[in-house]
Design an enzyme around this catalytic site. Sequence first.
Site, PDB file in Angstrom:
ATOM      1  CB  SER A  43      -0.753  -0.128   1.126  1.00  0.00           C
ATOM      2  OG  SER A  43      -1.547  -1.243   0.860  1.00  0.00           O
ATOM      3  CB  ALA A  67       1.421  -3.564  14.316  1.00  0.00           C
ATOM      4  CB  VAL A  68       4.020  -3.821   8.616  1.00  0.00           C
ATOM      5  CG1 VAL A  68       4.300  -3.133   7.868  1.00  0.00           C
ATOM      6  CG2 VAL A  68       4.284  -4.926   9.050  1.00  0.00           C
ATOM      7  CB  CYS A 125      -4.754  -0.544   7.142  1.00  0.00           C
ATOM      8  SG  CYS A 125      -3.568  -1.003   8.486  1.00  0.00           S
ATOM      9  CB  ILE A 187     -11.549  -9.688   4.883  1.00  0.00           C
ATOM     10  CG1 ILE A 187     -10.672 -10.760   5.970  1.00  0.00           C
ATOM     11  CG2 ILE A 187     -12.788  -9.947   5.042  1.00  0.00           C
ATOM     12  CD1 ILE A 187     -10.726 -11.834   6.889  1.00  0.00           C
ATOM     13  CB  THR A 189      -5.166  -8.168   9.420  1.00  0.00           C
ATOM     14  OG1 THR A 189      -5.763  -6.501   9.478  1.00  0.00           O
ATOM     15  CG2 THR A 189      -4.544  -8.391   8.340  1.00  0.00           C
ATOM     16  N   GLY A 240      -8.631 -14.024   3.077  1.00  0.00           N
ATOM     17  CA  GLY A 240      -7.948 -14.267   4.179  1.00  0.00           C
ATOM     18  C   GLY A 240      -8.090 -15.896   4.442  1.00  0.00           C
ATOM     19  CB  SER A 263      -0.322 -15.145   6.125  1.00  0.00           C
ATOM     20  OG  SER A 263      -0.657 -14.116   6.329  1.00  0.00           O
TER      21      SER A 263
HETATM   22  C1  LIG Z   1       2.784  -8.357   6.969  1.00  0.00           C
HETATM   23  C2  LIG Z   1       1.236  -8.617   6.395  1.00  0.00           C
HETATM   24  C3  LIG Z   1       1.421  -7.280   5.869  1.00  0.00           C
HETATM   25  C4  LIG Z   1       0.548  -6.313   5.288  1.00  0.00           C
HETATM   26  N1  LIG Z   1       0.048  -5.328   4.508  1.00  0.00           N
HETATM   27  C5  LIG Z   1      -1.000  -4.715   4.069  1.00  0.00           C
HETATM   28  C6  LIG Z   1      -0.805  -3.861   3.853  1.00  0.00           C
HETATM   29  O1  LIG Z   1       0.082  -2.551   3.078  1.00  0.00           O
HETATM   30  N2  LIG Z   1      -1.926  -3.231   2.795  1.00  0.00           N
HETATM   31  C7  LIG Z   1      -3.094  -4.065   2.531  1.00  0.00           C
HETATM   32  O2  LIG Z   1      -4.042  -3.510   2.253  1.00  0.00           O
HETATM   33  N3  LIG Z   1      -3.342  -4.925   3.323  1.00  0.00           N
HETATM   34  C8  LIG Z   1      -1.809  -5.514   4.345  1.00  0.00           C
HETATM   35  N4  LIG Z   1      -2.238  -6.668   4.618  1.00  0.00           N
HETATM   36  C9  LIG Z   1      -3.384  -7.853   4.727  1.00  0.00           C
HETATM   37  C10 LIG Z   1      -3.442  -8.799   3.377  1.00  0.00           C
HETATM   38  O3  LIG Z   1      -3.041  -8.121   2.522  1.00  0.00           O
HETATM   39  C11 LIG Z   1      -4.464  -9.837   3.543  1.00  0.00           C
HETATM   40  O4  LIG Z   1      -5.610  -8.470   3.389  1.00  0.00           O
HETATM   41  C12 LIG Z   1      -4.886 -10.547   4.848  1.00  0.00           C
HETATM   42  O5  LIG Z   1      -3.081 -10.952   5.464  1.00  0.00           O
HETATM   43  C13 LIG Z   1      -5.291 -11.671   4.558  1.00  0.00           C
HETATM   44  O6  LIG Z   1      -4.951 -12.569   4.235  1.00  0.00           O
HETATM   45  P1  LIG Z   1      -3.968 -13.858   4.486  1.00  0.00           P
HETATM   46  O7  LIG Z   1      -4.584 -14.572   5.561  1.00  0.00           O
HETATM   47  O8  LIG Z   1      -3.797 -14.801   3.216  1.00  0.00           O
HETATM   48  O9  LIG Z   1      -2.840 -13.430   4.834  1.00  0.00           O
HETATM   49  C14 LIG Z   1      -0.891  -7.487   5.126  1.00  0.00           C
HETATM   50  C15 LIG Z   1      -0.785  -8.438   5.559  1.00  0.00           C
HETATM   51  C16 LIG Z   1       0.068  -8.541   6.646  1.00  0.00           C
HETATM   52  C17 LIG Z   1       0.464 -10.340   6.916  1.00  0.00           C
END
Ligand SMILES: Cc1cc2nc3c(=O)[nH]c(=O)nc-3n(C[C@H](O)[C@H](O)[C@H](O)COP(=O)(O)O)c2cc1C
Lengths: 299, 280
Positions: A43, A67-68, A125, A187, A189, A240, A263
Amino acid sequence: MQVNFLGKNLISPTVLASGILGNNFDILQRVHASGCGLVTMKSIGPTPRDGHNNPTVIDLGHGMINAVGLPSPGYLHMEKEWADLNNRDFPIVASIYGASVDEFQQVADYVSDKKPDFIELNISCPNSEKHGMLFGTSPTASFDVVNAVKKVVKTTPLIAKLTPQALDIGEIAKACEDGGADAICAINTLGPGMLIDIESRTPILDFKKGGLSGPMIRPVAVRCVYDIFKATRLPIIGLGGITTGADAIEMIMAGATLAGVGSAVTYRGISVFKKITREMDQWLKDHGCTLEDIRGAAH
Amino acid sequence: MNKPNLTVEKKPIMFRVDRTKRETPDHVTLFFNGTIQFRPGQFVMVWMPGVDEKPYTISYHGPKTFGITVEAKGRFSRKAAAMKPGDLLGIRGPFGNGFDTGTGERVCVVAGGCGTAPVAPLIDMLGKDITLIQGARSRDLLLFKERYPSLNGHYCTDDGTFGHKGFVTELLEQAISTNTFDMVYACGPEIMMKRVFDICEKQKIPCQVSLERYMRCGFGACGACVCGAERVCIDGPVFNSEKLRQMENFNQKALLKSGAEVPLSTYASWRCGENISTTN
Ligand SMILES: Cc1cc2nc3c(=O)[nH]c(=O)nc-3n(C[C@H](O)[C@H](O)[C@H](O)COP(=O)(O)O)c2cc1C
Ligand code: FES
């Protein structure tokens, strides 16, 4: 496995989630070469931002908490990325965020000139004091952001990325559709949650709270996609917890057009995109059906 | 309570500092009691509750004990260097690929400054006919100078207070002219490793170097540590000649905390003056 998404041909129904790996063009290209149909950039914000101090990402095995905190060079300081983007031979999503409707508009205006295939609005976010989730929990605020961006962006298709924290995520999706969104991604997180180390009696994440992702949130994501499919006609990137082909098929049955993966890169490596695509393909062959046949089949 | 094996546990595991050892005026080793499965060249994320979390390599590794060596230069490392027995630190890991040790008999290890810590367990493990080339700013700062008395060691310092006055690369060229090496391992400032790589390329000797980038997750998810298309935390931190030839950003570019790609010198001055925001 070719799929069409808003008029673009993708080599796979898998999508790289924003914030996973996407920090530069080279790694996005590598993810595409690993069989990912559509890659999303980390992002991008209006101004340079460091994000939070470490610890920022903890793997719990059944998912992770992070919590990046939306680090970004800021859209004005990405000349190399924008130049690289020009020479790409694969589709890309530019994810953007802002702290106000004006900021969203300003970033989107600039970024659309760089001709990404899609712009994703991160209105969801949980990891920042003032960006994102505020919008994604309110139908009127979600409408306002999408509508304002639509006015300046015109031709680049818009994807609204939603938070599971919304009371009625279907209503948010509908508001985004009314505002001019072309697709929904859900979704972001889940949470925020918290881990406390009992020896030091201290929250582990430096920001204390963080969003949950990975296998442990998949049932929530499936339910959200199911609700969104009921509420709108927009194509959905279901995201998700997806880690296997079966998980992706489940998401398609809930109503998704594409399967987002974040993930799972931790659990199955960058080749996870190829693996999930192959497993989906095998499942469809075994059951003698196509993706179209099963989309929304659970309804 | 028995500490579980760290390879299955992904949250920080809390350890109390067992004892400390001042190695040089700048370096302190913290020892912990516990078993950690580890290959030389891998690293752990070290969490100081309420302060920060940073990657460190394991510099001492035994069956029931391990240690990390910190160079007191920033906010985190100064606090770490001042730790006392009984103080708590969290450890996640180990992460990364580690050195490939399945190489020939005749190896040369080149270490500059704090780069000695990552190669120390490598030297312990290889335990064969090793040539060690080590450099530091000054005699006092030569880390682990007494640790390998039987080793064929060549030393240099910037100020000439010990060994050759000059660079490790000069000693490496000398060593190559009189020895045959099957592998050169290097760890230290990136510019030093680049010069080692260039020398090895010219002499057609394979080498492995250990890179450093700002990290967050440590396990290949967040992308903070990318160097071109390589993730330093999981595809590295050790890269071999084949990889290095492809890596345009080796000794050139690195990402700041914000994700902005900058010249390595800008990155290095940020890393030296920790806690200065990268985005002002
Ligand atoms: C380390 C990390 C950084 C993330 N940074 C962003 C981000 O910058 N912008 C965003 O829209 N989602 C961000 N997400 C959320 C992911 O895009 C995604 O929506 C969420 O992890 C659920 O998908 P997953 O279970 O496959 O990881 C981040 C997730 C993680 C784990
Ligand atoms: S530190 Fe997160 S990918 Fe390397």
